[in-house]
Write a protein that holds these residues in place. Structure first.
Motif, mmCIF file in Angstrom:
data_model
loop_
_atom_site.group_PDB
_atom_site.id
_atom_site.type_symbol
_atom_site.label_atom_id
_atom_site.label_comp_id
_atom_site.label_asym_id
_atom_site.label_seq_id
_atom_site.Cartn_x
_atom_site.Cartn_y
_atom_site.Cartn_z
ATOM 1 N N GLY A 269 4.280 4.586 -10.189
ATOM 2 C CA GLY A 269 3.071 5.190 -10.773
ATOM 3 C C GLY A 269 2.226 4.131 -11.478
ATOM 4 O O GLY A 269 1.003 4.088 -11.323
ATOM 5 N N ILE B 76 0.606 1.841 -8.888
ATOM 6 C CA ILE B 76 -0.513 2.479 -8.165
ATOM 7 C C ILE B 76 -1.768 2.524 -9.045
ATOM 8 O O ILE B 76 -2.883 2.362 -8.548
ATOM 9 N N GLN C 269 -5.190 1.102 -7.848
ATOM 10 C CA GLN C 269 -6.400 1.923 -7.879
ATOM 11 C C GLN C 269 -7.564 1.166 -8.508
ATOM 12 O O GLN C 269 -8.690 1.203 -8.004
ATOM 13 N N GLN D 233 3.698 14.021 -4.721
ATOM 14 C CA GLN D 233 2.260 14.321 -4.558
ATOM 15 C C GLN D 233 1.494 13.074 -4.116
ATOM 16 O O GLN D 233 0.581 13.147 -3.295
ATOM 17 N N ARG D 234 1.899 11.905 -4.617
ATOM 18 C CA ARG D 234 1.235 10.659 -4.182
ATOM 19 C C ARG D 234 1.572 10.351 -2.727
ATOM 20 O O ARG D 234 0.741 9.830 -1.983
ATOM 21 N N THR E 250 -0.951 7.537 -1.298
ATOM 22 C CA THR E 250 -1.005 6.339 -2.152
ATOM 23 C C THR E 250 0.385 5.726 -2.392
ATOM 24 O O THR E 250 0.493 4.592 -2.845
ATOM 25 N N GLN E 251 1.442 6.485 -2.118
ATOM 26 C CA GLN E 251 2.808 5.932 -2.203
ATOM 27 C C GLN E 251 3.469 6.116 -0.834
ATOM 28 O O GLN E 251 3.304 7.163 -0.198
#
Ligand code: BGC
Length: 372
Positions: free
Chosen positions: A242, A245, A249, A270-271, A276-277
């Motif tokens: 997290g 990321i 970002q 959810q990522r 994004t993950q």
């Protein structure tokens, strides 16, 4: 250095005070003595000492343990030291003075927690290490996931998609033995790629306490060192992923740079759905927890036969082996782990009920979600 010295002095004083006072309120015999003098009418009490509740998984596991104790009719004392290893030792001492029959401990600092085993054994209380190893002590049992395998799966998920280029390595808390095992697993997979010159680790830094903010800073350092020319961030858990990321970002790189993780935290899933993950590692904590509770309850009751059955029988989703903790080869229950990417969320996380479909896919319109 000075901090370490004070820490050692503190631990030394605690041990000395345990020896001198003889821990007045508790049984000072050996484990065996206690087992034979157990009062059959006394309600069993198990102590659960935990290093942190910061990451989503630990709080869930405390709740699972409470439910197990309530369902089986025994008492559970739970204390979290919130990342203070000295406090953890004091808390264990306090639990022992309240007369616990067995101790389950997830060590905040693998090295400094060895002393708790001595304290517990002097009080006739067996000790099981929960997920994090207690080093340098005559530990009774250890129950964990295969952490080297976790590291291997993290690296494999990234090299499959990003076999060439610059990697940033974000390690976990250096105080946690798991972080070192994970590093070994990651390096085993990356070595041939590095030797060939296909992959280069631009920076590798530890994140004390597995802190996401530290992971974010470490990722920023890596991006600066490589002029943003990075293909993947090998993050050691979902919390640090997290943080990484967030740093990506800020540079407009989230979604193009691969990121690993572990724990199958809801935010990480959810990522993964959002892209994004890249991956996480699913560790079925419900199985770890129920096996640990069964073991520690049997030990607390002095039910040697059931303990032996657990050690020699087939355990669900894992195997029993030995792990060297610096003092001895500890009988260890090692649970299986699985890589999770966008492609198998349904057949792992959702199928097992680890998270709900509506939470994992909360940002995806219903008609675009996979079929259940
Ligand atoms: C555990 C991980 C967890 C980390 C931070 C490690 O010991 O194996 O699952 O993410 O601690 O709490």
């Amino acid at each position: 250095m000075l901090k370490k010295l004070f820490q050692s002095l503190f631990v030394g004083m605690l041990v000395l005070s345990v020896f001198l006072t003889g821990c007045s309120a508790i049984n000072t015999g050996t484990s065996n003595q206690k087992a034979t003098t157990k009062d059959k009418n006394k309600k069993i009490v198990v102590g659960f000492s935990i290093g942190t509740t910061k990451q989503e998984r630990w709080q869930k596991e405390v709740d699972m343990a409470k439910k197990y104790a309530a369902d089986h009719g025994f008492s559970l004392l739970v204390q979290s030291c919130e990342e203070d290893p000295n406090k953890q030792i004091q808390q264990v001492q306090n639990m022992l003075s309240q007369g616990i029959d067995a101790l389950l401990i997830s060590a905040q600092d693998g090295d400094s927690s060895g002393v708790v085993v001595k304290m517990a054994h002097d009080a006739g209380v067996p000790v099981v290490a929960y997920d994090r190893l207690v080093r340098n002590g005559d530990l009774d049992y250890y129950i964990t996931f295969d952490n080297e395998k976790v590291g291997e799966l993290q690296a494999k998920a990234l090299v499959e998609k990003y076999p060439k280029g610059n990697y940033i390595s974000i390690l976990g808390g250096p105080e946690d033995n798991n972080a070192h095992l994970i590093k070994n697993g990651q390096e085993k997979v990356l070595k041939p790629y590095i030797d060939k010159g296909d992959i280069k680790i631009v920076t590798q830094q530890w994140s004390k306490g597995w802190d996401p903010t530290e992971a974010m800073k470490n990722t920023e350092n890596g991006l600066t060192a490589a002029n943003n020319n990075v293909v993947a961030v090998l993050a050691s858990n979902d919390g640090t992923a997290g943080g990484a990321i967030q740093a990506l970002q800020a540079q407009g790189l989230a979604g193009t740079v691969g990121v690993s993780g572990q724990d199958a935290d809801i935010a990480a899933l959810q990522r993964i759905v959002a892209g994004t993950q890249t991956s996480t590692v699913y560790k079925p904590t419900q199985i770890l927890n129920s096996t640990a509770m069964e073991l520690v309850y049997n030990l607390a009751k002095g039910d040697k036969k059931s303990v032996e059955n657990m050690v020699s029988g087939n355990i669900q989703h894992g195997h029993v082996g030995k792990v060297d903790n610096g003092t001895k080869d500890v009988t260890t229950f090692l649970m299986d782990v699985t890589t999770v990417t966008k492609d198998n969320i349904m057949s792992t996380i959702i199928k097992d009920g680890f998270h709900k479909m509506d939470e994992v896919y909360k940002d995806v319109p219903k008609d675009q979600r996979p079929k259940q």
